[in-house]
Every structure is written in structure tokens, then in C-alpha cells.
Write an enzyme that holds these catalytic residues in place. Structure first.
Site, PDB file in Angstrom:
ATOM      1  N   HIS A 164       9.917  20.779  32.365  1.00 61.49           N
ATOM      2  CA  HIS A 164      10.399  19.646  31.583  1.00 61.49           C
ATOM      3  C   HIS A 164      11.590  20.106  30.743  1.00 61.49           C
ATOM      4  O   HIS A 164      11.578  21.219  30.180  1.00 61.49           O
ATOM      5  CB  HIS A 164       9.316  19.142  30.627  1.00 61.49           C
ATOM      6  CG  HIS A 164       8.127  18.520  31.301  1.00 61.49           C
ATOM      7  ND1 HIS A 164       8.091  18.176  32.637  1.00 61.49           N
ATOM      8  CD2 HIS A 164       6.920  18.157  30.779  1.00 61.49           C
ATOM      9  CE1 HIS A 164       6.911  17.641  32.916  1.00 61.49           C
ATOM     10  NE2 HIS A 164       6.181  17.621  31.815  1.00 61.49           N
ATOM     11  N   VAL A 168      -2.684  21.952  37.851  1.00 59.21           N
ATOM     12  CA  VAL A 168      -2.926  22.743  36.636  1.00 59.21           C
ATOM     13  C   VAL A 168      -4.097  23.705  36.858  1.00 59.21           C
ATOM     14  O   VAL A 168      -4.027  24.883  36.492  1.00 59.21           O
ATOM     15  CB  VAL A 168      -3.191  21.837  35.416  1.00 59.21           C
ATOM     16  CG1 VAL A 168      -3.577  22.670  34.195  1.00 59.21           C
ATOM     17  CG2 VAL A 168      -1.967  20.990  35.092  1.00 59.21           C
ATOM     18  N   GLY A 215      -6.600  21.088  41.370  1.00 56.42           N
ATOM     19  CA  GLY A 215      -5.372  20.382  40.971  1.00 56.42           C
ATOM     20  C   GLY A 215      -4.229  21.344  40.691  1.00 56.42           C
ATOM     21  O   GLY A 215      -4.403  22.568  40.710  1.00 56.42           O
ATOM     22  N   CYS A 222       2.125  18.539  27.443  1.00 59.72           N
ATOM     23  CA  CYS A 222       3.122  19.524  27.912  1.00 59.72           C
ATOM     24  C   CYS A 222       4.470  19.390  27.187  1.00 59.72           C
ATOM     25  O   CYS A 222       5.079  20.399  26.799  1.00 59.72           O
ATOM     26  CB  CYS A 222       3.306  19.386  29.420  1.00 59.72           C
ATOM     27  SG  CYS A 222       3.374  17.689  29.998  1.00 59.72           S
TER      28      CYS A 222
HETATM   29  N1  NAP Z   1       0.601  18.548  35.458  1.00 59.96           N
HETATM   30  C1  NAP Z   1       0.947  18.877  34.218  1.00 59.96           C
HETATM   31  O1  NAP Z   1       2.073  19.349  33.934  1.00 59.96           O
HETATM   32  C2  NAP Z   1      -0.035  18.707  33.094  1.00 59.96           C
HETATM   33  C3  NAP Z   1       0.321  19.204  31.847  1.00 59.96           C
HETATM   34  C4  NAP Z   1      -0.567  19.075  30.787  1.00 59.96           C
HETATM   35  C5  NAP Z   1      -1.781  18.447  30.994  1.00 59.96           C
HETATM   36  N2  NAP Z   1      -2.097  17.959  32.222  1.00 59.96           N
HETATM   37  C6  NAP Z   1      -3.412  17.314  32.363  1.00 59.96           C
HETATM   38  O2  NAP Z   1      -4.221  18.115  33.225  1.00 59.96           O
HETATM   39  C7  NAP Z   1      -5.091  17.276  33.997  1.00 59.96           C
HETATM   40  C8  NAP Z   1      -4.919  17.576  35.479  1.00 59.96           C
HETATM   41  O3  NAP Z   1      -3.574  17.427  35.854  1.00 59.96           O
HETATM   42  P1  NAP Z   1      -3.009  17.932  37.257  1.00 59.96           P
HETATM   43  O4  NAP Z   1      -1.550  17.812  37.122  1.00 59.96           O
HETATM   44  O5  NAP Z   1      -3.595  19.236  37.665  1.00 59.96           O
HETATM   45  O6  NAP Z   1      -3.565  16.779  38.256  1.00 59.96           O
HETATM   46  P2  NAP Z   1      -3.919  16.871  39.810  1.00 59.96           P
HETATM   47  O7  NAP Z   1      -3.056  17.834  40.519  1.00 59.96           O
HETATM   48  O8  NAP Z   1      -3.936  15.457  40.281  1.00 59.96           O
HETATM   49  O9  NAP Z   1      -5.438  17.438  39.825  1.00 59.96           O
HETATM   50  C9  NAP Z   1      -6.517  16.698  39.313  1.00 59.96           C
HETATM   51  C10 NAP Z   1      -7.781  17.530  39.345  1.00 59.96           C
HETATM   52  O10 NAP Z   1      -8.846  16.742  38.807  1.00 59.96           O
HETATM   53  C11 NAP Z   1      -9.902  16.692  39.757  1.00 59.96           C
HETATM   54  N3  NAP Z   1     -10.612  15.403  39.729  1.00 59.96           N
HETATM   55  C12 NAP Z   1     -10.091  14.176  39.931  1.00 59.96           C
HETATM   56  N4  NAP Z   1     -11.074  13.247  39.891  1.00 59.96           N
HETATM   57  C13 NAP Z   1     -12.222  13.914  39.660  1.00 59.96           C
HETATM   58  C14 NAP Z   1     -13.586  13.536  39.524  1.00 59.96           C
HETATM   59  N5  NAP Z   1     -13.971  12.265  39.612  1.00 59.96           N
HETATM   60  N6  NAP Z   1     -14.508  14.507  39.293  1.00 59.96           N
HETATM   61  C15 NAP Z   1     -14.143  15.806  39.215  1.00 59.96           C
HETATM   62  N7  NAP Z   1     -12.873  16.229  39.342  1.00 59.96           N
HETATM   63  C16 NAP Z   1     -11.933  15.303  39.559  1.00 59.96           C
HETATM   64  C17 NAP Z   1      -9.217  16.852  41.100  1.00 59.96           C
HETATM   65  O11 NAP Z   1     -10.160  17.225  42.070  1.00 59.96           O
HETATM   66  P3  NAP Z   1      -9.971  16.795  43.629  1.00 59.96           P
HETATM   67  O12 NAP Z   1      -8.911  17.700  44.187  1.00 59.96           O
HETATM   68  O13 NAP Z   1     -11.336  17.049  44.191  1.00 59.96           O
HETATM   69  O14 NAP Z   1      -9.582  15.350  43.626  1.00 59.96           O
HETATM   70  C18 NAP Z   1      -8.210  17.952  40.750  1.00 59.96           C
HETATM   71  O15 NAP Z   1      -8.853  19.196  40.723  1.00 59.96           O
HETATM   72  C19 NAP Z   1      -4.758  15.847  33.560  1.00 59.96           C
HETATM   73  O16 NAP Z   1      -5.650  15.498  32.518  1.00 59.96           O
HETATM   74  C20 NAP Z   1      -3.354  15.963  33.027  1.00 59.96           C
HETATM   75  O17 NAP Z   1      -3.049  14.944  32.106  1.00 59.96           O
HETATM   76  C21 NAP Z   1      -1.263  18.083  33.284  1.00 59.96           C
END
Ligand code: NAP
Length: 335
Positions: A240, A15, A13, A130
Site C-alpha cells: 500500500h 495473510v 489465505g 494495514c
Molecule cells: N490482505 C491484507 O492485506 C490484510 C491486511 C490486514 C488484515 N487483513 C485481514 O485478514 C483476514 C484475512 O485476509 P486475507 O487477505 O488472508 O483473505 P483471504 O486470502 O481471502 O483468506 C481468508 C481466509 O479465511 C478463511 N475462511 C473464510 N471463511 C471461513 C470460514 N467460514 N471458516 C473458517 N475459515 C474461513 C479462508 O479459508 P478457505 O481457504 O478454506 O476459504 C482463508 O484461510 C481478513 O479479516 C482481513 O480483513 C488482511
């Protein structure tokens, strides 16, 4: 220096990939690295410095022998798997909101409350939301020096905060492509959406707003601070921005306010509006600091100040803060 067995859950993902980049940049002492994601990514190879690791299906793996796991695969994966990792002897640093408000779970910003990390304990440590992280970095010195009575926060949040799905929708709209499975409830290009997370129908707040309100008080360890927040998604790729109105308990001059902000680790004052110099999302991207500017008195209330606060949501808002927690945990355990 002792080396540790690391894991990144959600490694494919936005992050997760940033975590791998920052683990390498900050030279964490990695003995071995395991990567986890969903079944569809299993078998993919990803590099972190000299290490190339193969992504494993989280649902179908054994996770014994891991010292430190950085989780960023969404709340439901954290709820299901983080306790299993802890049971197997791992300290889990969790980016999701799953455990943040649990009383016994530390919610850590290393510049503010590293004392919440317990030496020798393999537990869940939550990484704050965040928008909250960049906010509390600015609030901490103000609260310590002058006390905070009330806060009014409005956020302008980048699409990378929604992960790959948010970025994909904005890109498709900008390319003029048909968006068949939109992530947002409306068009995001050329638009602003006051709608982040799940609506609490009783209060009218979306849960992103509730996270800012509740997590700010927990991190500052002061539940008497009054906070309100409106969280808005904007068509910005990364970083942000926040408009922050603070009512202090004590009167303070702008010079005193600037001085305590300048002394805060991880915070940079960028404030010369005469020359149109203030924090910008494009300048904050790929940086680890929080930036504050447009610092001015709010004459409409007693002891009021207004500020503009910007930070890279994928770095300090997520991956950098998580890696800093891992570094602190190592330091505390090696003392
Ligand atoms: N983006 C931000 O600025 C931010 C900031 C703070 C916190 N967060 C938190 O960090 C987390 C990830 O965010 P992101 O922005 O990186 O999202 P993202 O780009 O959509 O990535 C999601 C990740 O989770 C994995 N995943 C999804 N479904 C899964 C499953 N069933 N089993 C195992 N792995 C699974 C995905 O794997 P695949 O590629 O295989 O689907 C991918 O590695 C969330 O909880 C979010 O709330 C994000």
C-alpha cells in the site's frame, strides 16, 4: 527457551500463509502448530519449516491446549471464535477489525505501544488495519517530538489487501477472461476505486477510511488529532502507498523531521527525488519495514509537511506485525 502451542486461523489465505512464512523466518518457539480454515480446505497439508500440519475445519474442531492463535479468517469468524479460544486459555492475535475499537482490547504495533500487552493475560490483542500500521510508524516520532494537529491521508491500496478474491479479479481481467463473480463493484485493472469496505451512508466515509481515522487516534493515544482519509484501491499486486499531509503543532525544520524519522525503529527514509529515488510498492514488497520519502514542507498551512509512505500490506500491514506481537507477548511473559 520455552516452546508454545501455536495455531493459525485462516491458514489457507494470503495473510495466513504469510504468517506461516514469517513464523518460520523469525524462528518463533513452536512446540506444536494447528491450522484452521473453512470446511472446503479441511484435510489440506501445509508446511511451516519442519512442521507439516493438516488444515482443520474451524467450525468443527476442539481448540483446547493452544497458547497463541493468530487469526486472519475475517471479522465474523473472529467474532464467533476468538472469545471461545480465549475461554480455552489462548492469547488471540486478531487481524480482523472485529475488536479493534473495543476499549479494553489492546491495538498493538510493537514499535509503538507494546506496553498495552498485559503480562500473564490470555486475551484478544488486535492487529491494526494495514493502512493504519504503516501510517502510525511514520506519525509516532512526529507526534512525540512536534505534536500532530491534523492529518490528511490518501491511500493507494494493493489488491492483495482484499485477499485471494481481489488478486483473482485483477488476474482474470489482465488475462482477458470474463469475470463472472467480481469482488469489486467495478473493473480494477487500469482503474482506481475510491470504495473500500462498507459505506457509512450518514457520514459518506467507507469503513476502511474510518478505520484509519479511529485506529490512528487509539494507537497514538490522542483523540484530539484531527484526521481525514480517502482510501483508494489501485491495480497494484502488493504494498500500500499513502500520501500523507501532516500539520504539526510546533515548527520543525526538514532536517529535524528527517532525523526523528531516521531514528524510528522499523522505518526507512528513502528520499532523493533528484535521482527519482523514493519509496515504491514494487521495492517494498517482501520487506518488513515501512518506507517514507518525498518529505517536503507544505507552504499552504502552518507547520505543514507532505510525505509518501509505502509498506508491504501482507507483511508489516498484517502478518509481520501479528508475529511481532506474538514475539513480544512471549518476551513479556518470560521476563
Ligand atoms: N490482505 C491484507 O492485506 C490484510 C491486511 C490486514 C488484515 N487483513 C485481514 O485478514 C483476514 C484475512 O485476509 P486475507 O487477505 O488472508 O483473505 P483471504 O486470502 O481471502 O483468506 C481468508 C481466509 O479465511 C478463511 N475462511 C473464510 N471463511 C471461513 C470460514 N467460514 N471458516 C473458517 N475459515 C474461513 C479462508 O479459508 P478457505 O481457504 O478454506 O476459504 C482463508 O484461510 C481478513 O479479516 C482481513 O480483513 C488482511
Amino acid at each position: 527457551m520455552k516452546e508454545y502451542n501455536f495455531a493459525v486461523v485462516g491458514a489457507t489465505g494470503l495473510v495466513g500463509r504469510k504468517m506461516l512464512q514469517i513464523l518460520e523466518e523469525r524462528n518463533l518457539p513452536i512446540k506444536s502448530l494447528r491450522l484452521f480454515a473453512s470446511a472446503k480446505s479441511a484435510g489440506m497439508k501445509i508446511r511451516c519449516g519442519d512442521i507439516e500440519a493438516v488444515v482443520e475445519d474451524l467450525a468443527d474442531s476442539d481448540f483446547s491446549g493452544i497458547d497463541i492463535a493468530l487469526f486472519s479468517a475475517g471479522g465474523s469468524r473472529s467474532r464467533e471464535f476468538a472469545p471461545k479460544f480465549v475461554e480455552a486459555g489462548t492469547v488471540v492475535i486478531d487481524n480482523s477489525s472485529a475488536f479493534r475499537m473495543e476499549k479494553d482490547v489492546p491495538l498493538v504495533v510493537p514499535e509503538i505501544n507494546p506496553h498495552r500487552i498485559t503480562k500473564g493475560k490470555r486475551e484478544i490483542i488486535s492487529n491494526p488495519n494495514c493502512s493504519t500500521i504503516q501510517l502510525v510508524i511514520v506519525l509516532k516520532p512526529l507526534h512525540d517530538n512536534f505534536g500532530i494537529e491534523r492529518l490528511v491521508v490518501s491511500t493507494y491500496q494493493a489488491v492483495s489487501g482484499s485477499g485471494k478474491s481481489g488478486q483473482n479479479q485483477l488476474q482474470a481481467e489482465r488475462n482477458g477472461e470474463e469475470v463472472t463473480n467480481p469482488f469489486y463493484p467495478h473493473q480494477i485493472d487500469a482503474n482506481c476505486l475510491p470504495d473500500i469496505g462498507k459505506l457509512n451512508e450518514k457520514t459518506g466515509y467507507f469503513d476502511e477510511e474510518e478505520k484509519v481515522i479511529n485506529e490512528t487516534r487509539k494507537i497514538l493515544e490522542d483523540y484530539s488529532i484531527k484526521v481525514t482519509c480517502t482510501a483508494v484501491r489501485v491495480p497494484v499486486w502488493t504494498s500500500h502507498s499513502e500520501s500523507v499531509n501532516v500539520q504539526l503543532k510546533k515548527e520543525a525544520s526538514l532536517n529535524e523531521i528527517r532525523r526523528v524519522l531516521q531514528e524510528m525503529p522499523g522505518l526507512v527514509v528513502v528520499d532523493n527525488p533528484v535521482k527519482h529515488i523514493y519509496p515504491l510498492a514494487v521495492d517494498a514488497a517482501e520487506k518488513d519495514e515501512v518506507f517514507v520519502g518525498r518529505i517536503r514542507k507544505d507552504p499552504s498551512i502552518d507547520n505543514g509537511i507532505d510525505m509518501w509512505v509505502v509498506s508491504d500490506n501482507l507483511r508489516k500491514g498484517a502478518a509481520t506485525n501479528a508475529v511481532q506481537i506474538a514475539q513480544k507477548w512471549i518476551n513479556i511473559n518470560e521476563e
